[in-house]
Enzyme design. Structure first.
Site, mmCIF file in Angstrom:
data_model
loop_
_atom_site.group_PDB
_atom_site.id
_atom_site.type_symbol
_atom_site.label_atom_id
_atom_site.label_comp_id
_atom_site.label_asym_id
_atom_site.label_seq_id
_atom_site.Cartn_x
_atom_site.Cartn_y
_atom_site.Cartn_z
ATOM 1 C CG HIS A 156 -1.631 -1.255 1.492
ATOM 2 N ND1 HIS A 156 -2.838 -1.600 0.934
ATOM 3 C CD2 HIS A 156 -1.257 -2.320 2.245
ATOM 4 C CE1 HIS A 156 -3.185 -2.810 1.346
ATOM 5 N NE2 HIS A 156 -2.240 -3.271 2.133
ATOM 6 C CB SER A 277 12.809 22.324 -15.451
ATOM 7 O OG SER A 277 12.036 23.496 -15.560
ATOM 8 C CE LYS A 283 10.982 19.847 -11.897
ATOM 9 N NZ LYS A 283 10.080 19.028 -11.132
ATOM 10 C CD GLU A 290 7.809 12.166 -15.462
ATOM 11 O OE1 GLU A 290 6.732 12.769 -15.456
ATOM 12 O OE2 GLU A 290 8.903 12.746 -15.454
#
Ligand code: ARG
Length: 473
Positions: A156, A277, A283, A290
């Site tokens: 979980h 970024s 970043k 992704e």
């Protein structure tokens, strides 16, 4: 321009409809396989005397010339020639003249396209098995390197029990082994020859299908001509195996996204395998992880698309089946790219064992072991669970961990606790006592590593044999 099937037609084609029906913009990818199948067909036609030996040799030589031109990038396919089969035939005619017209004897585009697809899929099975094995090998290498590194295992997404990082990586190696298993199994059904089915009913010519199968190194021939030209099960199976594998890669991608976040900080991707970024200078994003997660949807889409295309089709060939191609090409490109970037990410990431360990020292991941301790001293496990639950509740409100309790504090919860409790619930003990088969203890993980190494060697042998099959023809 006169069509190869122009005899029946008085009017020329509507140019919009012609473009709508054409597949050449994508099935040009089948060109090498189309030529390969045609060379074998021409050889069989010569051997059986359906055409003369000279004609057969002329056609084969012409096809080789077309192949050379293809490899040199010297072929320009025409929309007006509709698909790859007719484009190649047109070029063959350019090379050798009207004898080219004999190649299509005892053959239809229906069994021809099915053959091309089988040749394509079997080559892609070999390619993807190789790439999956590369990722497995990278995971195994890192698992060996990171031996002994402990992190929390989750259920979980809540810290559950501590595990070895190697154990976690090997879970992916095992999933990927099943993906390889599916591909290897599918080979049996993909490596069957449809050619010789004709348009649907077979042919009046005395062809030798087994000979073509032998030349193209197929393991057998379709036994029913209607089935041969209308079957796309092997494409669907390939897509579904890719879909399953992408699901695995997507889960790994998701873990990489989590692990590389500041909140986890378990893993840092190499600069080459991450992106920055345009606005936020600090970043470092796990874009490729992704994208794997994101691209998984396309492969599911191709699978669902083709399942839907096929479900209402009466036997035998229907033009709907031309829709199989873009989906499978896209799936091949997607899984190929995803496997490559996944392998590079795993191979070059840097891990932060201290962050993993720190996370495992918090969050009561040793609570099960405290309960097991009491159970081993005779307390029924349910009661032990209750006692430790109360301890955790107490510690939680005081922001303490179980290991910070004194022996007296332990004893206040149960007189069964003795001084060996500290050792029993220390992180390394908790991990290394889980020696059950498949468990997280070092000894158990070492066993798994051996098993995966054996599987990798087996895959290597399979790849050697089957790459030879794919390359030989
Ligand atoms: N381009 C077609 C396909 O991809 C080839 C087979 C065409 N056969 C036919 N009878 N029109 O399916």
């Amino acid at each position: 321009m006169k069509k190869l099937w122009g005899g029946r037609f008085a009017e020329s084609a509507n140019s919009f409809a012609e473009a709508f029906g054409a597949s050449i913009l994508f099935d040009c990818r089948l060109a090498p396989f189309d030529i390969q199948g045609s060379i074998a067909h021409a050889q069989m036609l010569g051997e059986t005397g359906i055409i003369s030996p000279e004609e057969s040799l002329q056609i084969q030589a012409g096809l080789r010339k077309v192949r050379d031109r293809l490899e040199r990038g010297d072929l320009e396919f025409r929309l007006s020639d509709e698909d790859i089969h007719m484009n190649i035939e047109r070029y063959l005619t350019e090379e050798i003249g009207s004898v080219a017209g004999k190649l299509h004897t005892a053959r239809s585009r229906n069994d021809q396209v099915a053959t091309d697809c089988h040749l394509f899929v079997r080559a892609e099975i070999v390619s993807v098995v190789g790439l999956i094995a590369d990722l497995q090998a990278a995971l195994v290498r890192r698992a060996k390197e990171h031996r002994g590194v402990i992190l929390p295992g989750y259920t979980h997404l809540q810290r559950a029990q501590p595990i070895l990082f190697s154990h976690h990586l090997l879970a992916y190696a095992h999933m990927l082994q099943r993906d390889i298993g599916r591909m290897v199994d599918l080979w049996k059904r993909a490596n069957i020859l449809p050619l010789g089915a004709g348009a649907l009913a077979g042919t009046t010519f005395p062809i030798n299908r087994v000979r073509i199968a032998e030349l193209l190194r197929f393991d057998g021939v379709y036994e029913n001509s209607l089935d041969a030209v209308s079957d796309r099960d092997f494409v669907l199976e390939y897509l579904s195996s890719c879909a399953m594998c992408m699901m695995h890669l997507s889960r790994l991608g998701e873990e990489i996204v989590l692990w590389t976040s500041g909140e986890f900080g378990f893993v840092e991707l190499s600069d080459a395998m991450s992106t920055g970024s345009s606005i936020m200078p600090q970043k470092k994003n796990a874009d490729f992880a992704e994208l794997i997660r994101g691209k998984t949807g396309r492969v599911y889409g191709s699978l669902m698309g083709l399942l839907t295309t096929m479900k209402g089709l009466p036997l035998a060939y229907n033009k709907d089946m031309q829709e199989d191609k873009e989906g499978i090409f896209d799936a091949v490109d997607t899984i190929t790219g995803s496997l490559r970037v996944a392998t590079d990410m795993v191979a070059t990431w840097k891990i932060h064992p201290e962050r993993m360990r720190a996370a495992a020292e918090l969050g009561f991941v040793n609570a099960t072991d405290a309960a097991d301790y009491l159970a081993k001293k005779g307390l029924p496990f349910r009661e032990a669970h209750e006692v430790v639950g109360q301890m955790v509740r107490g510690c939680f409100t005081q922001q303490r961990e179980l290991l910070s309790l004194s022996l007296d504090e332990f004893k206040a919860f149960s007189p069964l606790f003795e001084s060996d409790i500290f050792e029993a619930i220390s992180l390394d003990t908790v991990v290394n006592r889980r020696t059950s088969r498949g468990g997280t203890a070092s000894v158990a993980v070492d066993e798994q590593l051996k098993l995966v190494d054996v599987e990798l060697a087996r895959t290597e042998a399979w790849l050697r044999e089957h790459s030879a099959t794919v390359a030989a023809t």
